[in-house]
Design an enzyme around this catalytic site. Structure first.
Site, PDB file in Angstrom:
ATOM      1  N   ASP A  75      87.491   4.449  38.192  1.00 20.31           N
ATOM      2  CA  ASP A  75      86.350   5.012  38.936  1.00 20.31           C
ATOM      3  C   ASP A  75      85.742   6.290  38.345  1.00 20.31           C
ATOM      4  OD1 ASP A  75      87.144   2.893  40.451  1.00 20.31           O
ATOM      5  OD2 ASP A  75      87.440   4.003  42.310  1.00 20.31           O
ATOM      6  N   ASP A  80      84.076   1.528  41.777  1.00 12.72           N
ATOM      7  CA  ASP A  80      83.861   1.315  43.190  1.00 12.72           C
ATOM      8  C   ASP A  80      82.444   0.751  43.301  1.00 12.72           C
ATOM      9  OD1 ASP A  80      85.585   1.804  45.310  1.00 12.72           O
ATOM     10  OD2 ASP A  80      84.581   3.659  45.909  1.00 12.72           O
ATOM     11  N   HIS A  87      80.296  -0.690  46.244  1.00 15.86           N
ATOM     12  CA  HIS A  87      80.218  -0.989  47.673  1.00 15.86           C
ATOM     13  C   HIS A  87      78.841  -1.491  48.114  1.00 15.86           C
ATOM     14  CE1 HIS A  87      84.094   0.813  48.190  1.00 15.86           C
ATOM     15  NE2 HIS A  87      83.709   2.061  48.105  1.00 15.86           N
ATOM     16  N   LYS A 141      85.266  -3.277  42.332  1.00 20.09           N
ATOM     17  CA  LYS A 141      86.128  -3.424  43.519  1.00 20.09           C
ATOM     18  C   LYS A 141      85.438  -2.831  44.741  1.00 20.09           C
ATOM     19  CE  LYS A 141      88.535   0.901  42.618  1.00 20.09           C
ATOM     20  NZ  LYS A 141      88.020   1.652  43.775  1.00 20.09           N
ATOM     21  N   CYS A 177      92.345   6.362  44.544  1.00 22.82           N
ATOM     22  CA  CYS A 177      92.289   5.096  43.816  1.00 22.82           C
ATOM     23  C   CYS A 177      93.257   5.024  42.638  1.00 22.82           C
ATOM     24  CB  CYS A 177      90.853   4.785  43.401  1.00 22.82           C
ATOM     25  SG  CYS A 177      89.875   4.271  44.840  1.00 22.82           S
TER      26      CYS A 177
HETATM   27  C1  VGL Z   1      87.794   6.477  46.063  1.00 23.02           C
HETATM   28  C2  VGL Z   1      87.490   7.275  48.183  1.00 23.02           C
HETATM   29  C3  VGL Z   1      86.732   6.181  48.510  1.00 23.02           C
HETATM   30  C4  VGL Z   1      88.388   6.673  44.700  1.00 23.02           C
HETATM   31  C5  VGL Z   1      87.045   5.364  46.368  1.00 23.02           C
HETATM   32  O1  VGL Z   1      87.891   6.057  43.733  1.00 23.02           O
HETATM   33  O2  VGL Z   1      89.361   7.433  44.590  1.00 23.02           O
HETATM   34  N1  VGL Z   1      88.015   7.425  46.974  1.00 23.02           N
HETATM   35  N2  VGL Z   1      86.521   5.222  47.600  1.00 23.02           N
HETATM   36 ZN    ZN Z   2      85.012   3.792  47.841  1.00 24.32          ZN
END
Ligand code: VGL
Ligand code: ZN
Length: 194
Positions: free
Chosen positions: A16, A58, A60, A102, A141
């Protein structure tokens, strides 16, 4: 200092490294930008040794269940196809690297790069047994990805120099490191690689 030699069984997993997790992003990880040059050095090292690089992101939907607006814990972040979901500027991924998206399903969060993705299958296809894992956020993550990797039987090196914690509660980052090490992950920094 222990040195680690890269083998044909090794893959790099960068978690991420996206705009929304950088200090100016929607879900800022303090000093998250500092890991980009370090991540680039790992990428170059893996490319040089012909070993695979995976970058999770990430990704979404607009109304994802993890968002405050839907009763979740986080501000809206990393919405698919937005600038915030893009990889950090200057991150030196190439076309040969594998992107793993993801958190795509609206009603399920996926903090781990293995959750609902082909990551494990892809790694198995390549005969990968050891993972070097770093990224953002260390205590969310990265933590979940490392835990799944250990459960799946990989040997895991946690790249502390390529990771930063979001630290929603003070000490989250440190306890995440403690817990990963106690479960069998080993800490690794760039200077130990050879
Ligand atoms: C993450 C919070 C929400 C991360 C992803 O990549 O650590 N943290 N979604
Ligand atoms: Zn997230």
């Amino acid at each position: 200092m222990q040195r680690v030699r890269l083998t044909k069984q090794d893959a790099l997993i960068l978690v991420d490294l996206q705009n929304d997790f950088l200090p100016d992003g929607r879900l800022p990880v303090p000093s998250g930008d500092e890991v980009i040059p370090v991540a680039n050095a790992y990428i170059e090292f893996f490319h040089h040794h012909g070993q695979p690089v995976f970058a999770t992101r990430d990704w979404h939907p607009q109304d994802h269940c993890s968002f405050n607006t839907a009763g979740g814990p986080w501000p809206r972040h990393c919405m698919a196809d937005t600038e915030g979901a893009g990889f950090a500027p200057g991150l030196k991924l190439t076309a040969e690297d594998c992107v793993i998206s993801k958190g795509i399903a609206k009603d399920r969060d996926a903090y781990s790069g293995f959750e609902g993705t082909d990551l494990h299958i892809n790694l198995q296809d390549l005969g990968i047994e050891r993972l070097l894992i770093g990224g953002l956020a260390l205590d969310v993550c990265v933590l979940n990805t490392v835990n799944d990797a250990l459960d799946l039987g990989y040997r895991v090196f946690l790249l502390t120099d390529a990771s930063r914690a979001v630290n929603v509660h003070r000490g989250d980052g440190d306890s995440a490191i403690e817990s990963m090490l106690s479960r069998g992950a080993q800490r690794l920094e760039l200077s130990q690689l050879q």
